[in-house]
Design a protein around this motif. Structure first.
Motif, short mmCIF file in Angstrom:
data_model
loop_
_atom_site.label_atom_id
_atom_site.label_comp_id
_atom_site.label_asym_id
_atom_site.label_seq_id
_atom_site.Cartn_x
_atom_site.Cartn_y
_atom_site.Cartn_z
N ARG A 61 0.83 -1.21 0.00
CA ARG A 61 0.00 0.00 0.00
C ARG A 61 0.87 1.26 0.00
O ARG A 61 0.60 2.22 -0.73
N ALA A 62 1.92 1.23 0.82
CA ALA A 62 2.83 2.37 0.86
C ALA A 62 3.55 2.53 -0.47
O ALA A 62 3.78 3.65 -0.95
N GLU A 65 1.47 4.35 -2.94
CA GLU A 65 1.45 5.80 -2.70
C GLU A 65 2.74 6.43 -3.20
O GLU A 65 2.73 7.55 -3.75
N ASP A 70 2.98 10.42 -3.67
CA ASP A 70 2.37 10.91 -2.44
C ASP A 70 3.20 10.39 -1.26
O ASP A 70 2.84 9.41 -0.59
N PRO A 72 4.05 11.73 1.76
CA PRO A 72 3.49 11.77 3.13
C PRO A 72 2.53 10.62 3.40
O PRO A 72 2.52 10.05 4.50
N ALA A 73 1.71 10.25 2.40
CA ALA A 73 0.78 9.14 2.59
C ALA A 73 1.53 7.83 2.78
O ALA A 73 1.16 7.00 3.62
N LYS A 76 2.98 7.75 6.25
CA LYS A 76 1.93 7.54 7.26
C LYS A 76 1.56 6.06 7.35
O LYS A 76 1.39 5.53 8.45
N ILE A 77 1.43 5.38 6.19
CA ILE A 77 1.09 3.95 6.21
C ILE A 77 2.18 3.16 6.92
O ILE A 77 1.90 2.29 7.75
#
Length: 385
Positions: A61-62, A65, A70, A72-73, A76-77
């Motif tokens: 998932r990271a 992103e 992205d 920062p997203a 965050k993950i």
């Protein structure tokens, strides 16, 4: 065992592709450090192949992103995933009450009679608490901080040596003052001074600063370059030690409760200097395997040759805010070379009571530390036998 090895290979391959995408990030080292944390957590929990696959889903998932730029997203993950697995590690190491699982007298350790009975140090012209001592490599100066309690303005102070146990107070260390807490100095042979400061938070997560110490003054204080800070809430670098040549940092990485000032856990980790930047060593866990325990390890001190490590270990009584029993100790451990892991530590038998913060003279003969006498903290010194 074969299942774990297959899973580890599977995990490394997954990260290999992830790092290729991460190279486009503004700071790829931050992404990589998060991945290394996950890999270390997986090793601590001895995840099966199926459990690795669950972790990989979050990494994927990271990665998606990252592919969309992205960053920062993606971070965050990864941070959320790290928090989940760190809580599992904490669950393994702790009781349901959140207190370290400690046998009597922490982890059982042998004692050694390597230092003499401590004697108090006097600092003429100073009346407040004396904590976190540092004796400069040339032996001329004693640096320390006053109380680090939450309600106190904490600063680094300096005194000039007058005799074996006597120093003359010179004042707060010029160049080290801020509107925040500054404490726990450490220094190389050339005068690069590292210390803990909260002046950059919460804007930045960095708590370790470095500057140049010369003739009783500090100049150019700035954050330690590199990737050594935790990116997770409530985790911070509490203090550090630096090797005489500046190539190694030993950091106490601690986790705090919301609003708390006493760490819930703390271990020592190793960072290495490369191309002017520090980063957590891939061999840190192995080097500190005999040092870290379910108690709190902090306030490290290295000998000039890098073969001796002194540190403070605190057990359940301190975590609960008390000092009953023999729950704080200054320990010493050795190793055969600067690349080898440290051996099992031994408690210095002559140092007892509420004691913390060892610092060793450059010749290895004098060991200073602070101790609580009734309501005040004082600095003591003992000599190697």
């Amino acid at each position: 065992m074969r299942k774990l090895v297959v899973a580890a290979i599977f995990f490394s391959v997954a990260f290999a592709g992830f790092f290729l995408v991460a190279r486009s990030a503004p700071d790829p080292e931050k992404i990589k450090s998060r991945c290394l944390i996950l890999e270390d957590l997986a090793a601590q929990l001895r995840l099966s192949q199926e459990q690795y696959a669950t972790m990989k889903k979050e990494v994927s998932r990271a990665q998606a992103e990252l592919a969309r730029n992205d960053f920062p997203a993606a971070e965050k993950i990864l941070d959320q995933t790290i928090a989940v697995y760190q809580s599992r590690v904490a669950g393994v190491r702790r009781t349901s009450g959140g207190i370290p699982i400690l046998p009597p007298d922490h982890t059982p350790v042998q004692t050694e009679d390597s230092f003499s009975v401590p004697e108090p140090v006097s600092v003429t012209g100073y009346r407040d608490d004396l904590m976190e001592p540092l004796i400069s490599k040339d032996g001329r100066f004693l640096l320390f901080n006053n109380s680090n309690s939450p309600e106190t303005d904490t600063h680094i102070h300096i005194a000039r040596r007058q005799g074996p146990l006597s120093f003359a107070y010179l004042g707060k260390l010029p160049g080290a003052l801020s509107q925040s807490k500054d404490y726990a100095p450490a220094m190389t042979a050339s005068g690069r001074m590292f210390f803990t400061s909260l002046r950059l938070r919460p804007r930045l997560l960095d708590t370790l600063l470095v500057g140049d110490f010369k003739n009783g003054r500090l100049s150019g204080a700035t954050r330690v370059p590199g990737t050594i800070s935790s990116h997770l809430p409530l985790w911070l670098n509490m203090d550090c030690e630096v090797s005489a040549d500046g190539s190694i940092l030993i950091i106490s990485r601690a986790r705090f409760s919301p609003g708390g000032h006493v760490p819930r856990e703390s271990d020592l980790i190793v960072a290495e200097l490369a191309e002017g930047r520090y980063r957590i060593s891939s061999g840190s866990r192995k080097i500190m395997a005999e040092v870290n325990s379910s108690a709190l390890e902090y306030a490290p001190c290295l000998s000039s040759d890098g073969l001796e490590l002194f540190f403070t270990r605190a057990g359940e009584a301190m975590v609960k805010g008390r000092s009953q029993g023999n729950r704080l100790a200054i320990l010493r451990c050795r190793r055969g070379s600067v690349d080898a892991p440290f051996e099992a530590p031994r408690r210095i038998a002559s140092i007892t009571g509420f004691v913390e913060g060892p610092t060793l003279s450059a010749d290895g003969r004098e060991l200073f530390f602070h101790k609580r006498d009734e309501e005040k903290f004082r600095i003591y010194r003992c000599l190697r036998r």
